[in-house]
Design a protein around this motif. Structure first.
Motif, PDB file in Angstrom:
ATOM      1  N   ASP A  40      22.420  80.958 -86.458  1.00 52.82           N
ATOM      2  CA  ASP A  40      22.414  79.926 -85.422  1.00 52.82           C
ATOM      3  C   ASP A  40      23.821  79.335 -85.223  1.00 52.82           C
ATOM      4  OD1 ASP A  40      19.737  80.244 -84.975  1.00 52.82           O
ATOM      5  OD2 ASP A  40      19.125  78.625 -86.337  1.00 52.82           O
ATOM      6  N   ILE A  41      24.508  79.168 -86.352  1.00 54.04           N
ATOM      7  CA  ILE A  41      25.888  78.648 -86.249  1.00 54.04           C
ATOM      8  C   ILE A  41      26.798  79.656 -85.551  1.00 54.04           C
ATOM      9  CG2 ILE A  41      27.927  77.971 -87.584  1.00 54.04           C
ATOM     10  CD1 ILE A  41      25.996  76.843 -89.701  1.00 54.04           C
ATOM     11  N   PHE A  42      26.665  80.948 -85.924  1.00 53.59           N
ATOM     12  CA  PHE A  42      27.546  81.978 -85.368  1.00 53.59           C
ATOM     13  C   PHE A  42      27.342  82.137 -83.867  1.00 53.59           C
ATOM     14  CE2 PHE A  42      27.310  84.067 -89.806  1.00 53.59           C
ATOM     15  CZ  PHE A  42      28.238  83.157 -90.290  1.00 53.59           C
ATOM     16  N   GLN A  43      26.042  82.048 -83.439  1.00 53.72           N
ATOM     17  CA  GLN A  43      25.808  82.233 -82.010  1.00 53.72           C
ATOM     18  C   GLN A  43      26.357  81.062 -81.190  1.00 53.72           C
ATOM     19  OE1 GLN A  43      21.512  82.612 -81.866  1.00 53.72           O
ATOM     20  NE2 GLN A  43      21.276  80.541 -80.991  1.00 53.72           N
ATOM     21  N   ARG A  44      26.467  79.877 -81.828  1.00 51.67           N
ATOM     22  CA  ARG A  44      27.103  78.742 -81.136  1.00 51.67           C
ATOM     23  C   ARG A  44      28.626  78.919 -81.078  1.00 51.67           C
ATOM     24  NH1 ARG A  44      22.342  78.426 -81.300  1.00 51.67           N
ATOM     25  NH2 ARG A  44      21.006  76.572 -81.178  1.00 51.67           N
ATOM     26  N   LEU A  45      29.178  79.628 -82.074  1.00 51.15           N
ATOM     27  CA  LEU A  45      30.630  79.848 -82.064  1.00 51.15           C
ATOM     28  C   LEU A  45      31.090  80.670 -80.862  1.00 51.15           C
ATOM     29  CD1 LEU A  45      31.429  80.556 -85.844  1.00 51.15           C
ATOM     30  CD2 LEU A  45      31.945  78.497 -84.530  1.00 51.15           C
ATOM     31  N   TYR A  46      30.191  81.449 -80.268  1.00 53.64           N
ATOM     32  CA  TYR A  46      30.562  82.242 -79.094  1.00 53.64           C
ATOM     33  C   TYR A  46      31.027  81.361 -77.926  1.00 53.64           C
ATOM     34  CZ  TYR A  46      28.962  86.846 -80.691  1.00 53.64           C
ATOM     35  OH  TYR A  46      28.825  88.052 -81.339  1.00 53.64           O
ATOM     36  N   TYR A  47      30.600  80.090 -77.934  1.00 55.86           N
ATOM     37  CA  TYR A  47      31.026  79.206 -76.828  1.00 55.86           C
ATOM     38  C   TYR A  47      32.532  78.938 -76.863  1.00 55.86           C
ATOM     39  CZ  TYR A  47      26.163  78.207 -75.699  1.00 55.86           C
ATOM     40  OH  TYR A  47      24.857  78.327 -75.311  1.00 55.86           O
ATOM     41  N   LEU A  48      33.102  79.031 -78.062  1.00 53.50           N
ATOM     42  CA  LEU A  48      34.536  78.745 -78.188  1.00 53.50           C
ATOM     43  C   LEU A  48      35.400  79.703 -77.356  1.00 53.50           C
ATOM     44  CD1 LEU A  48      36.714  77.000 -79.468  1.00 53.50           C
ATOM     45  CD2 LEU A  48      36.672  78.490 -81.473  1.00 53.50           C
TER      46      LEU A  48
END
Length: 376
Positions: free
Chosen positions: A39-47
């Motif tokens: 879940d954390i990694f998929q949010r990092l894609y926004y960066l």
């Protein structure tokens, strides 16, 4: 500064690619039994998506969000088994990637366009301000010329009256003094007083002559005039005076022949005034240097440089005023007449000076092509 900015811009796609590869590897290499990390990694894609949108606008944001979707889709389909009902929020996340990339890119692009428009407006305002400043300076110069013209007009009206009312009595006074001088032997105190009287009448007559030259424009006899020859003649005339003052008077050769259309007699008078002023201002052991520089634009510059004490700012503002002088026996009309002669030949005269660093007089005159006529 510009090169550094270009180099930073060139590295931006590499930075985005590194982000994308690193986050994708974290997804693929992290075990599935750690869902909170995924879940954390998929949010990092926004960066990288937001960075791409900010750096490259709408197109950059959409391209990056599509690449993120392509990188994330195999992980979702093959590692998570593609259970649509269980992982619906992950599919919605892919849609959100593209929405965020598109909206952020659109806003960034509009902001960039607005910044460019503001910069254009600022440049336009700066140009307008510069034009207004130039026009203001021109108006000030024109007003100064009008004031000078008004002064000259008043002087012209007074010139005829002064010439009649002063010169004729001066002639009578001098003639009477010369007759009385013969009645006294050399060394007699009264003869000394008569000599003073004669000298003062000569000085007053010179003031009237200068005043008439200043106030009444004389008809010009325009001919083709070689500047260097005129300067050589004047330097030859003043060389003895310069040696007597222990001053080096140097005329440097011109790089090319300089010919102008001018009244030679008036031009010699102007140059003579400038050089005499330079010699009088230069202390013993100093120098006065004259250089002539022709320009391709059809003009030439005659530069008179002395090593005197210079002129203070207050005096500089008044040097061209009629009757203003710092010399005990000066009339205050020499530079005013000189400037008028230069301007009547279509030229300009500028004085640059700093206390302790000498004075430079620059005279710029329009040149004449030798093919326009012969010397007469």
């Amino acid at each position: 500064m510009q090169i550094q900015k270009l180099s930073i811009t060139a590295f931006r796609p590499i930075i985005l690619a590194c982000f994308l590869v690193c986050i994708s590897l974290l997804h693929y290499l992290t075990p599935l039994h750690l869902p909170y990390l995924h879940d954390i990694f998929q949010r990092l894609y926004y960066l990288p998506i937001i960075l791409a949108a900010l750096w490259f606008g709408l197109r950059g944001g959409l391209i990056c969000s599509i690449l993120v979707s392509i990188a994330y889709a195999p992980h979702l389909l093959f590692q998570w088994g593609g259970h649509l009902t269980l992982e619906m929020e992950k599919y919605l996340e892919i849609m959100l990637y593209n929405i965020v990339g598109g909206v952020t890119g659109l806003l960034s692009q509009r902001e960039r366009e607005r910044t460019v428009e503001l910069q254009k407006t600022a440049r336009g305002l700066e140009e307008s301000y510069q034009k207004l400043q130039n026009q203001s300076e021109r108006i000030i110069i024109i007003e100064e010329q009008l004031r000078r013209a008004e002064k000259l007009s008043t002087l012209g009206e007074m010139a005829a009256v002064l010439a009649h009312e002063i010169r004729n009595p001066l002639g009578s006074i001098r003639g009477t003094a010369e007759i009385l001088k013969d009645d006294y032997k050399p060394g007699d105190p009264k003869q000394e007083f008569i000599d003073i009287q004669i000298k003062e009448t000569e000085r007053l007559n010179r003031v009237v002559e200068d005043f008439l030259h200043m106030a009444r424009p004389q008809p010009a006899d325009m001919q083709l005039c070689p500047i260097q020859e005129e300067l050589e003649t004047i330097v030859a005339l003043l060389s003895n005076d310069a040696r007597g003052r222990q001053i080096s008077l140097v005329l440097k050769p011109a790089s090319a022949p300089v010919i102008i259309s001018a009244d030679g007699e008036k031009l010699r008078q102007a140059f003579l005034n400038i050089i005499i002023n330079s010699l009088q201002a230069t202390p013993p052991g100093g120098s006065v240097t004259i250089t002539t520089t022709p320009y391709e634009a059809g003009s030439c510059e005659i530069c008179f440089r002395d090593s005197g004490p210079g002129i203070d700012a207050e005096t500089m503002d008044r040097i061209f005023e009629p009757f203003f002088t710092t010399k005990p026996d000066g009339t205050g009309l020499g530079l005013a007449i000189t400037k008028k002669i230069i301007e009547s030949h279509g030229g300009t005269m500028q004085v640059e000076s700093e206390v302790g660093h000498g004075t430079i007089v620059n005279v710029i005159l329009p040149m004449q092509n030798a093919s326009d006529g012969g010397l007469r």
